[in-house]
Motif scaffolding. Structure first.
Motif, PDB file in Angstrom:
ATOM      1  N   PRO A  77       0.819  -1.208   0.000  1.00 14.07           N
ATOM      2  CA  PRO A  77       0.000   0.000   0.000  1.00 14.07           C
ATOM      3  C   PRO A  77       0.864   1.275   0.000  1.00 14.07           C
ATOM      4  CG  PRO A  77      -0.858  -1.582   1.575  1.00 14.07           C
ATOM      5  CD  PRO A  77       0.467  -2.117   1.117  1.00 14.07           C
ATOM      6  N   LYS A  78       0.345   2.291  -0.708  1.00 11.24           N
ATOM      7  CA  LYS A  78       1.026   3.586  -0.776  1.00 11.24           C
ATOM      8  C   LYS A  78       0.181   4.656  -0.094  1.00 11.24           C
ATOM      9  CE  LYS A  78       1.350   3.818  -5.212  1.00 11.24           C
ATOM     10  NZ  LYS A  78       1.726   4.301  -6.570  1.00 11.24           N
ATOM     11  N   TYR A  79       0.847   5.588   0.524  1.00 12.14           N
ATOM     12  CA  TYR A  79       0.175   6.696   1.188  1.00 12.14           C
ATOM     13  C   TYR A  79      -0.318   7.708   0.145  1.00 12.14           C
ATOM     14  CZ  TYR A  79      -0.380  10.979   3.932  1.00 12.14           C
ATOM     15  OH  TYR A  79      -0.867  12.130   4.493  1.00 12.14           O
ATOM     16  N   LEU A  80      -1.621   8.126   0.298  1.00 11.53           N
ATOM     17  CA  LEU A  80      -2.174   9.093  -0.641  1.00 11.53           C
ATOM     18  C   LEU A  80      -2.404  10.449   0.009  1.00 11.53           C
ATOM     19  CD1 LEU A  80      -4.886   6.896  -2.470  1.00 11.53           C
ATOM     20  CD2 LEU A  80      -2.549   7.394  -3.204  1.00 11.53           C
ATOM     21  N   ILE A  81      -3.193  10.479   1.089  1.00 12.79           N
ATOM     22  CA  ILE A  81      -3.556  11.733   1.736  1.00 12.79           C
ATOM     23  C   ILE A  81      -4.067  11.410   3.129  1.00 12.79           C
ATOM     24  CG2 ILE A  81      -5.951  11.748   0.930  1.00 12.79           C
ATOM     25  CD1 ILE A  81      -5.660  14.762   0.458  1.00 12.79           C
ATOM     26  N   SER A  82      -3.955  12.371   4.048  1.00  8.64           N
ATOM     27  CA  SER A  82      -4.457  12.192   5.415  1.00  8.64           C
ATOM     28  C   SER A  82      -4.824  13.548   5.987  1.00  8.64           C
ATOM     29  CB  SER A  82      -3.405  11.519   6.300  1.00  8.64           C
ATOM     30  OG  SER A  82      -2.286  12.368   6.476  1.00  8.64           O
ATOM     31  N   SER A  83      -5.510  13.512   7.123  1.00  7.26           N
ATOM     32  CA  SER A  83      -5.879  14.755   7.818  1.00  7.26           C
ATOM     33  C   SER A  83      -5.808  14.511   9.311  1.00  7.26           C
ATOM     34  CB  SER A  83      -7.299  15.192   7.418  1.00  7.26           C
ATOM     35  OG  SER A  83      -8.254  14.273   7.919  1.00  7.26           O
ATOM     36  N   ALA A  84      -5.433  15.552  10.030  1.00  5.18           N
ATOM     37  CA  ALA A  84      -5.430  15.548  11.496  1.00  5.18           C
ATOM     38  C   ALA A  84      -6.305  16.700  11.924  1.00  5.18           C
ATOM     39  CB  ALA A  84      -4.031  15.686  12.049  1.00  5.18           C
ATOM     40  N   ASN A  85      -7.470  16.355  12.484  1.00  8.18           N
ATOM     41  CA  ASN A  85      -8.498  17.348  12.773  1.00  8.18           C
ATOM     42  C   ASN A  85      -8.867  18.064  11.460  1.00  8.18           C
ATOM     43  OD1 ASN A  85      -8.568  16.565  15.466  1.00  8.18           O
ATOM     44  ND2 ASN A  85      -6.949  18.023  16.021  1.00  8.18           N
ATOM     45  N   VAL A  88      -5.008  18.978   6.428  1.00  7.99           N
ATOM     46  CA  VAL A  88      -4.876  17.961   5.390  1.00  7.99           C
ATOM     47  C   VAL A  88      -3.418  17.894   4.957  1.00  7.99           C
ATOM     48  CG1 VAL A  88      -5.576  17.230   3.089  1.00  7.99           C
ATOM     49  CG2 VAL A  88      -7.231  18.365   4.613  1.00  7.99           C
ATOM     50  N   VAL A  89      -2.901  16.678   4.918  1.00 10.24           N
ATOM     51  CA  VAL A  89      -1.515  16.463   4.523  1.00 10.24           C
ATOM     52  C   VAL A  89      -1.506  15.475   3.354  1.00 10.24           C
ATOM     53  CG1 VAL A  89       0.773  15.756   5.255  1.00 10.24           C
ATOM     54  CG2 VAL A  89      -0.782  16.851   6.903  1.00 10.24           C
ATOM     55  N   PRO A  90      -1.421  15.933   2.098  1.00 10.91           N
ATOM     56  CA  PRO A  90      -1.397  15.014   0.963  1.00 10.91           C
ATOM     57  C   PRO A  90       0.018  14.563   0.658  1.00 10.91           C
ATOM     58  CG  PRO A  90      -1.516  17.261   0.175  1.00 10.91           C
ATOM     59  CD  PRO A  90      -1.491  17.344   1.667  1.00 10.91           C
ATOM     60  N   ASP A  91       0.101  13.462  -0.050  1.00  5.85           N
ATOM     61  CA  ASP A  91       1.383  13.063  -0.614  1.00  5.85           C
ATOM     62  C   ASP A  91       1.689  14.026  -1.760  1.00  5.85           C
ATOM     63  OD1 ASP A  91       3.069  11.541  -2.681  1.00  5.85           O
ATOM     64  OD2 ASP A  91       3.224  10.259  -0.909  1.00  5.85           O
ATOM     65  N   ILE A  92       2.917  14.559  -1.765  1.00  6.12           N
ATOM     66  CA  ILE A  92       3.235  15.579  -2.763  1.00  6.12           C
ATOM     67  C   ILE A  92       3.013  15.056  -4.185  1.00  6.12           C
ATOM     68  CG2 ILE A  92       5.115  16.993  -3.665  1.00  6.12           C
ATOM     69  CD1 ILE A  92       6.255  17.184  -0.880  1.00  6.12           C
ATOM     70  N   GLU A  93       3.257  13.769  -4.393  1.00  7.30           N
ATOM     71  CA  GLU A  93       3.096  13.199  -5.731  1.00  7.30           C
ATOM     72  C   GLU A  93       1.629  13.217  -6.175  1.00  7.30           C
ATOM     73  OE1 GLU A  93       4.054   8.993  -8.107  1.00  7.30           O
ATOM     74  OE2 GLU A  93       4.490   9.209  -5.958  1.00  7.30           O
ATOM     75  N   TYR A  94       0.679  13.167  -5.209  1.00  8.17           N
ATOM     76  CA  TYR A  94      -0.744  13.067  -5.558  1.00  8.17           C
ATOM     77  C   TYR A  94      -1.553  14.253  -5.029  1.00  8.17           C
ATOM     78  CZ  TYR A  94       0.777   8.198  -6.070  1.00  8.17           C
ATOM     79  OH  TYR A  94       1.453   7.070  -6.428  1.00  8.17           O
ATOM     80  N   ARG A  95      -0.909  15.365  -4.752  1.00  8.50           N
ATOM     81  CA  ARG A  95      -1.627  16.454  -4.117  1.00  8.50           C
ATOM     82  C   ARG A  95      -2.677  17.078  -5.043  1.00  8.50           C
ATOM     83  NH1 ARG A  95       3.363  20.814  -3.638  1.00  8.50           N
ATOM     84  NH2 ARG A  95       4.000  20.793  -5.846  1.00  8.50           N
ATOM     85  N   HIS A  96      -2.523  16.970  -6.353  1.00  8.42           N
ATOM     86  CA  HIS A  96      -3.519  17.509  -7.273  1.00  8.42           C
ATOM     87  C   HIS A  96      -4.533  16.464  -7.744  1.00  8.42           C
ATOM     88  CE1 HIS A  96      -1.245  21.212  -7.407  1.00  8.42           C
ATOM     89  NE2 HIS A  96      -0.146  20.542  -7.843  1.00  8.42           N
ATOM     90  N   LYS A  97      -4.351  15.270  -7.302  1.00 16.43           N
ATOM     91  CA  LYS A  97      -5.225  14.183  -7.789  1.00 16.43           C
ATOM     92  C   LYS A  97      -6.338  13.857  -6.813  1.00 16.43           C
ATOM     93  CE  LYS A  97      -5.001   9.639  -9.953  1.00 16.43           C
ATOM     94  NZ  LYS A  97      -5.501  10.146 -11.231  1.00 16.43           N
ATOM     95  N   PHE A  98      -6.074  13.964  -5.513  1.00 17.55           N
ATOM     96  CA  PHE A  98      -7.046  13.561  -4.494  1.00 17.55           C
ATOM     97  C   PHE A  98      -7.426  14.750  -3.647  1.00 17.55           C
ATOM     98  CE2 PHE A  98      -4.317   9.909  -5.385  1.00 17.55           C
ATOM     99  CZ  PHE A  98      -5.259   8.987  -5.812  1.00 17.55           C
ATOM    100  N   THR A  99      -8.716  14.743  -3.199  1.00 22.53           N
ATOM    101  CA  THR A  99      -9.239  15.828  -2.365  1.00 22.53           C
ATOM    102  C   THR A  99      -9.911  15.205  -1.147  1.00 22.53           C
ATOM    103  OG1 THR A  99      -9.599  17.240  -4.292  1.00 22.53           O
ATOM    104  CG2 THR A  99     -10.791  17.799  -2.270  1.00 22.53           C
TER     105      THR A  99
END
Length: 464
Positions: A77-85, A88-99
């Motif tokens: 598995p690869k990290y895509l995006i996460s949030s703390a409260n 939002v902390v996206p993976d730089i490689e996918y920051r424009h792909k996922f919301t």
């Protein structure tokens, strides 16, 4: 008694403890609950896709964390995006792909590509009175919509029945994970091996070709996101001729023999099933020779132009299958009106046979009944004769007198039989000693003796 009470108290405490533990377990399991729309989601290439996630918490939250991972076996598995409260902390490689928009845990994939196909893992961590965590996995497929399929036929010009083969191919310009379904006359061809038909995904083979294969064929293609159907195509199959018949101009089917009234005329025509249409010809057969009469389906026959019995032959020829069939008809010319009688006799002959049989049976039954009655009557007559009074003539010596004499067996009546002129008959004669065993002469008169026996005694004697 005390031991029984203590045991009962112990069991009650144990049961209460089990209920409490079960309550805690249920409370912990329901403290954080996540729901997903489906474990498999179908997406369209080039289109956005939203993975909806819902969760419930039954206690105060101090910290919320949402994490999305992507898994494409056999890779890790690869990290895509996460949030703390709210952060939002996206993976730089996918920051424009996922919301991701916390506290909503749903993930929006802005534009799907075939490479985005795989498993998406979501994990939710909650910290408050206690720390809870839950995760789910969603499989995402990415497909290309199907374009309208087109059927190509080989050969395209048609084939001859029992000699040629046909191959139909279904072609789709765009689309993924295509499932093919062949149709004939709007009905699915279920079996992969249906008689002479063989299906292999996008190919339908008919080998060899028969007349039953004629029909409208189409191809239905589907995938998880779309379905399309081709236009119908009708293969050209050359066959026949089959079922050659001769009919009148009114459409009545003619048998092997046709009667024609003298002075009348009739128009006959041949008909046979074939593709392409047949070439017809009429032939006259006479004196063990044949003569060509006419080309075409129709033939007009006039009674004055034919003999009393004339045989005609209709021939149907298919130039594509190079086969022909023929049928014969015998035309009989009869006096006007006799044809109807012949036709009526033809159709009434079974009825006449049944009627004759019925009359024969009825007459036979009547004769048998009369014979039985005659036998019964004759038997009664014989019995009546046996029971009738019997007359017996007896001759007895006695005096010249008439009277009745009662005996044990009946009544005897003495009747004097007299001759002409009052002379007793038979005449009196002298009886010698040798006749009666006496020395003196005795004058006697012969009497007829009639015995009257009671009818009841006579019947008993007859029965004996």
């Amino acid at each position: 008694m005390a031991f029984t009470q203590n045991k009962l108290l112990f069991n009650t405490m144990l049961c209460g403890l089990q209920i409490y533990v079960l309550y805690l377990l249920l409370g912990n399991s329901s403290a954080l609950k996540m729901t997903i729309p489906s474990y498999t989601v179908n997406g369209i290439e080039g289109q956005p896709l939203r993975l909806d996630i819902a969760y419930n918490v039954n206690f105060a939250i101090s910290e919320l964390q949402i994490i999305w991972l992507f898994e494409k076996p056999p890779t890790n598995p690869k990290y895509l995006i996460s949030s703390a409260n709210q952060s939002v902390v996206p993976d730089i490689e996918y920051r424009h792909k996922f919301t991701l928009s916390p506290p909503n845990a749903s993930l929006l994939i802005n534009s799907l590509h075939r490479s985005d196909e795989g498993n998406y893992i979501v994990k939710i961590n909650i910290d408050g009175n206690e720390t809870k965590s839950v995760s789910e996995k969603i499989q995402v497929t990415v497909d290309v919509p199907l374009t309208k399929p087109v059927i190509y036929m080989e050969p395209s010009f048609g084939v001859v029945e029992k000699k040629g083969n046909i191959t139909l191919k279904c072609r789709v310009e765009e689309g993924t994970r295509i499932v093919y379904q062949w149709m004939k006359n709007e009905n699915p061809i279920e079996d992969s091996n249906n008689g002479s038909m063989t299906i292999n995904k996008d190919t339908l083979s008919i080998a060899p070709v028969f007349r039953e294969a004629i029909g409208n064929y189409s191809c239905l293609v589907t995938n998880p996101i779309s379905a399309m159907r081709s236009d119908m195509i009708t293969p050209t199959i050359y066959y026949g001729p089959y079922e050659l018949t001769i009919n009148t101009a009114k459409g009545q089917k003619v048998g092997k023999v046709f009667t024609l009234d003298k002075g009348d005329a009739v128009q006959l025509y041949c008909s046979a099933d074939s593709n392409p249409p047949n070439i017809y010809s009429w032939i006259l057969k006479a004196n063990n020779s044949i003569y060509s009469v006419q080309y075409g389906r129709f033939l007009e026959i006039a009674s004055e132009k034919v003999t009393q019995k004339t045989e005609y032959i209709c021939t149907a020829y298919n130039n594509m299958t190079e086969t022909h069939v023929e049928t014969h008809i015998l035309v009989i010319v009869i006096p006007k009106g006799l044809d109807q009688l012949a036709q009526k006799g033809k159709y009434l002959s079974p009825l006449a046979i049944i009627t004759g049989i019925s009359l024969f049976l009825i007459v036979s039954i009547c004769i048998f009944a009369l014979w039985k009655r005659f036998r019964l009557y004759k038997g009664k007559q014989q019995k009546s004769n046996r029971k009738a009074p019997r007359t017996k003539a007896r001759y007895r010596k006695g005096q010249n007198k008439s009277g009745h004499e009662n005996t044990g067996e009946g009544v005897y009546e003495f009747i004097e039989c007299a001759g002409s002129a009052g002379t007793p008959w038979p005449p009196r004669r002298r009886v010698t000693d040798s006749d009666v065993g006496q020395s003196q002469s005795v004058n006697v008169t012969v009497y007829d003796v009639v015995q009257h026996v009671p009818e009841q005694n006579q019947e008993q004697q007859d029965d004996a």
